[in-house]
Design a protein around this motif. Structure first.
Motif, PDB file in Angstrom:
ATOM      1  N   GLN A 221     -28.144 -65.795 -28.105  1.00 22.54           N
ATOM      2  CA  GLN A 221     -29.090 -64.737 -28.443  1.00 22.54           C
ATOM      3  C   GLN A 221     -29.025 -64.410 -29.940  1.00 22.54           C
ATOM      4  N   TYR A 222     -30.103 -63.798 -30.433  1.00 25.47           N
ATOM      5  CA  TYR A 222     -30.114 -63.357 -31.821  1.00 25.47           C
ATOM      6  C   TYR A 222     -29.071 -62.253 -31.998  1.00 25.47           C
ATOM      7  N   LYS A 223     -28.223 -62.432 -32.972  1.00 27.09           N
ATOM      8  CA  LYS A 223     -27.020 -61.606 -33.117  1.00 27.09           C
ATOM      9  C   LYS A 223     -27.302 -60.209 -33.661  1.00 27.09           C
ATOM     10  N   TYR A 224     -28.307 -60.072 -34.520  1.00 29.78           N
ATOM     11  CA  TYR A 224     -28.456 -58.847 -35.296  1.00 29.78           C
ATOM     12  C   TYR A 224     -29.506 -57.899 -34.726  1.00 29.78           C
ATOM     13  N   LYS A 225     -29.599 -57.853 -33.403  1.00 29.75           N
ATOM     14  CA  LYS A 225     -30.540 -56.944 -32.772  1.00 29.75           C
ATOM     15  C   LYS A 225     -30.035 -56.606 -31.382  1.00 29.75           C
ATOM     16  N   GLU A 226     -30.318 -55.395 -30.918  1.00 25.12           N
ATOM     17  CA  GLU A 226     -29.987 -54.981 -29.558  1.00 25.12           C
ATOM     18  C   GLU A 226     -31.280 -54.717 -28.784  1.00 25.12           C
ATOM     19  N   TRP A 227     -31.242 -54.939 -27.471  1.00 26.22           N
ATOM     20  CA  TRP A 227     -32.403 -54.692 -26.636  1.00 26.22           C
ATOM     21  C   TRP A 227     -31.947 -54.562 -25.187  1.00 26.22           C
ATOM     22  N   PRO A 228     -32.755 -53.937 -24.335  1.00 23.65           N
ATOM     23  CA  PRO A 228     -32.394 -53.830 -22.914  1.00 23.65           C
ATOM     24  C   PRO A 228     -32.269 -55.212 -22.284  1.00 23.65           C
ATOM     25  N   GLY A 229     -31.180 -55.435 -21.571  1.00 27.88           N
ATOM     26  CA  GLY A 229     -30.982 -56.710 -20.896  1.00 27.88           C
ATOM     27  C   GLY A 229     -30.216 -57.733 -21.692  1.00 27.88           C
ATOM     28  N   LYS A 230     -29.804 -57.415 -22.913  1.00 26.47           N
ATOM     29  CA  LYS A 230     -29.041 -58.373 -23.703  1.00 26.47           C
ATOM     30  C   LYS A 230     -27.671 -58.594 -23.053  1.00 26.47           C
ATOM     31  N   ILE A 231     -27.255 -59.842 -23.012  1.00 27.53           N
ATOM     32  CA  ILE A 231     -25.950 -60.194 -22.453  1.00 27.53           C
ATOM     33  C   ILE A 231     -24.862 -59.957 -23.506  1.00 27.53           C
ATOM     34  N   HIS A 232     -23.835 -59.201 -23.116  1.00 24.07           N
ATOM     35  CA  HIS A 232     -22.728 -58.937 -24.025  1.00 24.07           C
ATOM     36  C   HIS A 232     -21.394 -59.500 -23.532  1.00 24.07           C
ATOM     37  N   SER A 233     -21.356 -59.897 -22.259  1.00 21.97           N
ATOM     38  CA  SER A 233     -20.112 -60.410 -21.700  1.00 21.97           C
ATOM     39  C   SER A 233     -20.433 -61.375 -20.574  1.00 21.97           C
ATOM     40  N   PHE A 234     -19.453 -62.178 -20.178  1.00 18.31           N
ATOM     41  CA  PHE A 234     -19.661 -63.092 -19.066  1.00 18.31           C
ATOM     42  C   PHE A 234     -19.917 -62.322 -17.768  1.00 18.31           C
ATOM     43  N   GLU A 235     -19.372 -61.114 -17.664  1.00 18.46           N
ATOM     44  CA  GLU A 235     -19.601 -60.300 -16.470  1.00 18.46           C
ATOM     45  C   GLU A 235     -21.065 -59.881 -16.339  1.00 18.46           C
ATOM     46  N   ASP A 236     -21.766 -59.804 -17.482  1.00 11.52           N
ATOM     47  CA  ASP A 236     -23.175 -59.411 -17.431  1.00 11.52           C
ATOM     48  C   ASP A 236     -24.025 -60.428 -16.682  1.00 11.52           C
ATOM     49  N   PHE A 237     -23.646 -61.705 -16.736  1.00 16.61           N
ATOM     50  CA  PHE A 237     -24.407 -62.701 -15.986  1.00 16.61           C
ATOM     51  C   PHE A 237     -24.426 -62.348 -14.499  1.00 16.61           C
ATOM     52  N   GLU A 238     -23.273 -62.006 -13.949  1.00 21.00           N
ATOM     53  CA  GLU A 238     -23.194 -61.670 -12.527  1.00 21.00           C
ATOM     54  C   GLU A 238     -23.890 -60.346 -12.244  1.00 21.00           C
ATOM     55  N   LYS A 239     -23.800 -59.410 -13.167  1.00 22.12           N
ATOM     56  CA  LYS A 239     -24.473 -58.121 -12.990  1.00 22.12           C
ATOM     57  C   LYS A 239     -25.978 -58.320 -12.843  1.00 22.12           C
ATOM     58  N   TYR A 240     -26.576 -59.057 -13.766  1.00 22.00           N
ATOM     59  CA  TYR A 240     -28.029 -59.247 -13.716  1.00 22.00           C
ATOM     60  C   TYR A 240     -28.429 -60.173 -12.574  1.00 22.00           C
ATOM     61  N   ARG A 241     -27.534 -61.094 -12.201  1.00 19.41           N
ATOM     62  CA  ARG A 241     -27.822 -61.954 -11.056  1.00 19.41           C
ATOM     63  C   ARG A 241     -27.912 -61.123  -9.773  1.00 19.41           C
ATOM     64  N   LYS A 242     -27.006 -60.182  -9.599  1.00 21.40           N
ATOM     65  CA  LYS A 242     -27.031 -59.327  -8.414  1.00 21.40           C
ATOM     66  C   LYS A 242     -28.276 -58.446  -8.413  1.00 21.40           C
ATOM     67  N   GLU A 243     -28.634 -57.903  -9.586  1.00 20.81           N
ATOM     68  CA  GLU A 243     -29.834 -57.077  -9.669  1.00 20.81           C
ATOM     69  C   GLU A 243     -31.072 -57.873  -9.282  1.00 20.81           C
ATOM     70  N   GLU A 244     -31.139 -59.127  -9.747  1.00 19.70           N
ATOM     71  CA  GLU A 244     -32.301 -59.937  -9.403  1.00 19.70           C
ATOM     72  C   GLU A 244     -32.309 -60.299  -7.924  1.00 19.70           C
ATOM     73  N   ARG A 245     -31.129 -60.542  -7.347  1.00 14.73           N
ATOM     74  CA  ARG A 245     -31.060 -60.878  -5.919  1.00 14.73           C
ATOM     75  C   ARG A 245     -31.643 -59.739  -5.086  1.00 14.73           C
ATOM     76  N   VAL A 246     -31.319 -58.510  -5.452  1.00 13.52           N
ATOM     77  CA  VAL A 246     -31.863 -57.342  -4.745  1.00 13.52           C
ATOM     78  C   VAL A 246     -33.381 -57.299  -4.905  1.00 13.52           C
ATOM     79  N   ASP A 247     -33.852 -57.554  -6.122  1.00 11.05           N
ATOM     80  CA  ASP A 247     -35.289 -57.521  -6.391  1.00 11.05           C
ATOM     81  C   ASP A 247     -36.028 -58.593  -5.583  1.00 11.05           C
ATOM     82  N   LEU A 248     -35.492 -59.806  -5.536  1.00  7.46           N
ATOM     83  CA  LEU A 248     -36.144 -60.894  -4.806  1.00  7.46           C
ATOM     84  C   LEU A 248     -36.137 -60.644  -3.310  1.00  7.46           C
TER      85      LEU A 248
END
Length: 706
Positions: A221-248
């Motif tokens: 990702q582009y380093k010098y900007k923040e935005w909703p949904g930006k990944i900051h850690s490896f744990e974030d992958f699982e967090k957003y994966r679970k959120e999407e699973r609920v949505d689907l």
């Protein structure tokens, strides 16, 4: 009461309720640099008008605004406002924006172009009583000179430089063309507070020398900007994966769809076991293998490699690249250009999929891709997608056909010499490779052959041919045609104003004649080339896959029909395409699909193979061809585009470009646009997803209402 109008209103109201506060009021009289607010001694006569537009100044609670009243003459009634003093220097900013309020009784599009450049534009949709902000991003002519030493192979660059197919000198913006496309009756719009906004803030050369690199973080990702949904850690992958699973799970798929995504509860037509076009009740449709009406709502490039980027001499751009021999090193590759230059590449999308899904990432990515498309209200895996995904036969698909053939020199999109036997042979060999795969597969709609070929002005192919070497097959064909018309070379010389000493002299010549004098003969050859091209493509497709559709070449007449250059020739090309294509395809990077209709005398279905909207508020540094200011407007624009296509009786589908974002550092040609429904970390842009669902779940009811 007009029932179709009522249905449209009800559907749009329903769609809008699914969005995230689409119709927010625009701010008034901000502290941004005001270019024009119509106060004081503003001269109303300085506003130029087109068609039957009328303008006047009106007083409101905030001061004075410009009122524009349009009729229905022309497709783009509008006004032109010139910069006082000749021009504005807006080089420190990114946007020109303005408040627009609909004080009439009909819905209206409001569009603005800077310096009347066709790709420096944006538009908003206004409903009666609502105020919106219309915001135009300007694509600049050149980056800072020192950038060229630090950034290569990137169209968009940090700080706000994002070139386009049209570019503008940001120090010399002299005219705003504000128009009201596709008027549906008298429209009354108030315009006020025209201003500059956004900060053009490229890193300094000192920063580039010392602290800026690497500018891509370890998650690509582009380093010098923040935005909703930006990944900051490896744990974030699982967090957003679970959120999407609920949505689907919550949004599995639209109701009343059969296994192909056709209209299960709609009219039942003849079932042939394959897709076909059919005109039903004055509208073109596709009919699915079970005989149900089908409208192709699709997305391009469903594949795990959209974030592949060249890394030769660019490894310092990245905070992290894996060590050779590690499991993550599987995403290194090489690419050889047509000039024979080899560059090393890295698939950043693949890296993040591996992190997110583990060693079985390919199978899990395929599975979730089919699930996503159904959930999002899509029913077609469109061009340039992964065969390992579409050949699972869970979602209807199309196939892209490229082939090996000799091309006309100097043709920017490498148009083939259609008279060379290699052209037909290359097509046949490529199509033969689809036997046992997509050929005659009931899940395959058909084939796009080539992409965005250049068609010129009706003399283009002939002029390229005459300037070519004497061994070009097409050149011999052209001269033989001229011999049949002119008994002797002197007769041709008299007509063309040339001085060829013989037919062989003409064959050896590498000079082009006067186009105006020779145009009738040049145009006749261009028509012959066009017919030969489409006929040969059709024959090759049908020889290998007689039950699938030939979908054409995705003609890049983006401004057809209302602003197309060489319009009469464009009509001829489309008419010839209609003789051979089952469905005529266009790529259309515009804000509306509704005006796209075939020329008079060509009653054939159309399909859009590429379109897109993009913004720069989620870490991407180039919005792509059709810029919008943010994700909310991106979602709204999606709805408006598809709803306009559904209202068009000729269109049988739209295919969005593309499934997942390109890399910030650019693909092979430098494109680094916000194009995806997914970002580089495989996280959905939910504003776009929800917009897609909003219109996608109702496509059949909506189309049937018109």
């Amino acid at each position: 009461m007009n029932t179709k109008w009522l249905v449209k209103v009800l559907v749009i109201v329903l769609i809008s309720s699914c969005m995230f506060s689409i119709y927010q009021c625009a701010p008034k009289k901000t502290q941004l640099p005001v270019l024009m607010d119509f106060e004081g001694n503003f001269d109303i006569k300085s506003v130029e008008t087109t068609d039957d537009v009328k303008v006047n100044l009106i007083k409101n609670r905030d001061g004075t605004a410009l009122r524009v009243i349009t009729g229905q003459k022309g497709n783009r009634p509008g006004i032109m406002i010139n910069a006082p003093g000749g021009e504005w220097d807006l080089s420190d900013y990114l946007y020109v924006e303005m408040d627009v309020k609909n004080t009439g009784t009909t819905e209206a599009w409001v569009s603005c172009r800077l310096n009347n450049k066709p790709w420096i534009t944006s538009r908003v949709y206004t409903t009666p009583g609502k105020m919106r902000t219309l915001k135009v991003f300007y694509k600049r002519s050149d980056p800072p000179e020192y950038f060229k030493k630090y950034f290569t192979g990137m169209k968009g660059m940090p700080g706000g430089f994002a070139p386009g197919w049209s570019r503008i000198d940001s120090k010399k913006i002299f005219r705003l063309f504000i128009s009201f496309p596709e008027p549906q009756g008298e429209q009354i719009i108030e315009i006020d507070n025209i201003r500059a906004s956004g900060s053009y803030d490229p890193p300094s050369e000192e920063e580039l020398k010392t602290t800026f690199f690497p500018f891509i973080d370890k998650f690509a990702q582009y380093k010098y900007k923040e935005w909703p949904g930006k990944i900051h850690s490896f744990e974030d992958f699982e967090k957003y994966r679970k959120e999407e699973r609920v949505d689907l799970d919550r949004n599995k798929e639209p109701v009343n769809r059969n296994r192909y995504g056709g209209w299960e509860k709609g009219p039942k037509l003849k079932a042939t076991g394959y897709f076909r076009p059919e005109k039903y009740r004055e509208k073109w449709w596709l009919v699915d293998p079970e005989g149900r009406l089908f409208w192709s709502h699709g997305i391009d490039c469903v594949r795990p490699g959209s974030g592949t980027t060249p890394i030769t001499e660019k490894k310092h751009y990245f905070e992290y690249l894996p060590e050779p021999g590690s499991p993550e090193s599987q995403f290194y590759n090489k690419r050889t250009t047509s000039e024979g230059k080899t560059t090393e590449t890295f698939n950043l999308t693949g890296l993040n999929l591996f992190r997110k899904y583990g060693e079985d990432w390919k199978a899990k990515y395929s599975e979730i891709s089919h699930k996503r498309l159904r959930s999002w209200g899509l029913n077609t895996i469109a061009n340039w997608s992964d065969a390992d995904i579409y050949l699972q036969r869970k979602t209807p698909y199309v196939v892209s056909i490229n082939y090996s053939s000799k091309n006309l020199k100097e043709s920017p999109h490498k148009f083939p010499d259609v008279f060379d036997p290699d052209f037909k042979r290359g097509l046949q060999e490529r199509m033969a490779s689809e036997k046992g795969k997509s050929a005659n597969d009931s899940w395959c709609l058909g084939y796009f052959v080539d992409n965005e070929l250049s068609w010129g002005d009706g003399a283009y192919f002939a002029l390229l041919t005459l300037k070519a070497a004497p061994d070009l097959y097409g050149k011999k064909i052209l001269i033989n045609d001229l011999k049949a018309k002119y008994e002797e070379i002197k007769d041709l010389n008299r007509s063309w104003g040339t001085e060829y000493s013989s037919w062989d002299d003409m064959l050896q010549s590498r000079e082009a004649p006067d186009k105006e004098k020779a145009f009738p003969d040049l145009n006749a050859f261009d028509k012959k080339v066009t017919k030969t091209y489409f006929r040969t493509c059709r024959e090759a497709v049908k020889e290998a896959a007689p039950n699938n559709l030939y979908l054409g070449c995705r003609i890049s007449f983006h401004f057809y029909p209302n602003e197309q250059r060489n319009l009469e020739w464009a009509k001829q090309v489309i008419g010839i395409a209609g003789e051979y294509c089952d469905v005529i395809s266009f790529n259309r990077y515009r804000y509306s699909a509704k005006p796209l209709v075939p020329p008079e005398g060509t009653d054939k279905p159309l399909i859009i193979g590429e379109w897109q909207f993009g913004a720069m508020d989620r870490g991407m540094i180039h919005p792509g061809p059709c810029a919008v200011p943010d994700q909310e407007l991106r979602g709204e624009s999606y709805i408006r585009y598809v709803s306009g296509a559904l209202e068009n009786p000729f269109l049988v589908g739209t295919h969005w470009f593309l499934y997942a974002d390109q890399a910030v550092t650019g693909r092979f040609d430098g494109e680094n646009y916000q194009l995806g429904f997914l970002d580089i970390c495989d996280t959905p842009y939910m504003e776009t997803v929800n917009a897609c669902r909003s219109i996608g779940y109702s496509i059949y009811k909506y189309r049937n209402a018109f």
